[in-house]
Design an enzyme around this catalytic site. Structure first.
Site, PDB file in Angstrom:
ATOM      1  N   CYS A  21      35.294  41.368  43.957  1.00 19.08           N
ATOM      2  CA  CYS A  21      34.247  42.178  43.333  1.00 19.08           C
ATOM      3  C   CYS A  21      34.299  43.626  43.795  1.00 19.08           C
ATOM      4  O   CYS A  21      33.785  44.508  43.119  1.00 19.08           O
ATOM      5  CB  CYS A  21      32.869  41.588  43.614  1.00 19.08           C
ATOM      6  SG  CYS A  21      32.435  41.512  45.362  1.00 19.08           S
ATOM      7  N   ALA A  43      26.780  28.591  40.066  1.00 17.21           N
ATOM      8  CA  ALA A  43      26.726  27.578  41.131  1.00 17.21           C
ATOM      9  C   ALA A  43      27.996  27.578  41.974  1.00 17.21           C
ATOM     10  O   ALA A  43      28.362  26.553  42.539  1.00 17.21           O
ATOM     11  CB  ALA A  43      26.485  26.196  40.527  1.00 17.21           C
TER      12      ALA A  43
END
EC number: 1.2.1.70
Length: 425
Positions: free
Chosen positions: A50, A190
């Protein structure tokens, strides 16, 4: 051959640019194959997280190789190269090696010393091997970086108390609302980051947490890791209903396009809503902030939290720097020693050929009655003599630190023994 790294990170590019150049694991085989198809790129490995996209490569010609990698990045991000170039950094040779080791050690992370990056470097190494991107130089370099990352965490205190992206996101939420125990919290996704979010939210007193996920199995697998926590589970079709009821929503999915935007949220009955998007590519479109009462924070907003943690870690980083320099030097010595391999191999091959020829002549003169066990003794004797004669010159050649002195020695050996050598790596 030269080692280079070309890329961008949280230090050089905003998240709006980084999300365009994120490469998902499922696409890594295509990316590596594309890069390897360029004429000047010999080896390649990709770190995509990221906070960074970095292309490590071994190239035949530095300038052409870097140009090809920049072209790949422009195509991947569907950006004009002239626009992209201002966000890119390029490091060569020793600087590229040092940078990878710093990345693995967490010294280049948004959160100084965070541990997740080491696992991401390991994953990049594994994918590079799996998709045939790595050769001798990058394989060794990544192994050295992984070793260095482990050493930094075991021999210094830089990892002690380090915050992660997930914990920083929870800290940010707590800074905005003070008390998490009375907040309705939703987590969309999740995966591992969501698991860490639950862990940190629970430690901060959060009690009302709902997990929204595409698959029921993924949500249940996450819930099983927290048997003492009453997690509510919902599937993606219920996402907007959950968001409407929530005070704080964290998003952490692998979606390549925003899953929340103004069009989806503006008709909901929202009072105040904090959206914290820790995904790259971004899960939440910037236009949601046009809705009254909605506040959006992405990974770049976490710098506010991280700044509180950094000052105390600078001293620890200095300890890590000294350790990393040892590892950089070890790798460079190994890399430079490769230059000697063709000459040493050629010399040993030539001497061995002479030994075999002369031994064959001697044995033929001794006649057939000469016992086989005696032949074995002479074979061992001649091998031992050759090895003893070659041992010291080879050790000295490999150990020579002065590059020019070593090259003079190599050229002298090649001339004196009339050696034919292949080009070194």
């Amino acid at each position: 051959m030269n080692i280079v790294v070309v890329g961008l990170s949280h230090k050089t590019a905003p998240v709006e640019i980084r999300e365009k150049l994120s490469i998902q694991e499922a696409k890594m085989d295509e990316a590596i194959a594309h890069l390897k198809s360029y004429p000047h790129v010999e080896e390649v490995a990709v770190i995509s997280t990221c906070n960074r996209l970095e292309i490590y490569a071994v190239v035949q010609e530095t300038e052409q190789g870097v140009r090809e990698i920049c072209q790949f990045l422009a195509e991947t991000g569907q950006l004009q190269l002239n626009r992209l170039r201002r966000y890119l950094f390029t490091l060569l040779h020793q600087d590229a090696i040092r940078h990878l080791l710093r990345v693995a050690a967490g010294l280049e992370s948004l959160v100084l010393g965070e541990g997740q990056i080491l696992a991401q470097v390991k994953a990049a190494h594994k994918l590079g091997q799996q998709h045939k991107g790595l050769g001798r130089l990058l394989d060794r370099m990544f192994k050295r970086a992984i070793t260095a990352g482990k050493r930094v965490r075991s021999e210094t205190n830089i990892g002690t108390g380090a915050v992660s992206i997930s914990s920083a996101a929870v800290e940010l939420a707590q800074m905005k609302v003070k008390d998490l125990s009375n907040q309705k919290i939703a987590i969309i996704g999740a995966g591992k980051m969501s698991r860490l979010l639950v862990q940190h939210l629970v430690s901060k007193g959060a009690e009302d947490i709902t997990i929204v996920n595409r698959s029921e199995r993924g949500a249940r697998d996450l819930a099983k890791k927290f048997p003492d926590v009453d997690l509510q589970l919902e599937l993606l079709p219920e996402m907007l209903n959950v968001v409407e009821q929530a005070d704080i929503v964290f998003t952490s999915t692998g979606a390549t396009e925003p899953i929340l935007d103004r069009a989806k949220l503006e008709n909901l009955d929202l009072h105040t809503l904090i959206l914290i998007d820790i995904s790259v590519p971004l899960n939440v479109a910037a236009d949601v902030e046009e809705i009254a009462g909605v506040r959006l924070y992405n990974v770049d907003a976490l710098k506010e939290v991280v700044a509180q943690n950094q000052a105390s870690r600078r001293k620890m980083a200095e300890e890590a720097e000294a350790l990393l320099e040892e590892e950089v030097e070890n790798y460079i010595q190994w890399w430079q020693s490769l230059e000697t391999v063709p000459t040493i191999s050629s010399l040993r091959s030539k001497v061995e050929s002479i030994r075999e020829q002369e031994l064959e002549k001697a044995l033929s003169r001794l006649g057939a009655e000469f016992e086989e066990k005696h032949q074995e003794v002479i074979e061992t004797l001649t091998r031992g003599i050759v090895n003893k004669i070659l041992h010291d010159p080879m050790v000295q050649l490999r150990a020579q630190q002065d590059i020019e002195a070593r090259r003079v020695c190599l050229q002298s050996l090649q001339m004196l023994f009339n050696l034919e050598t292949e080009e070194a790596i």
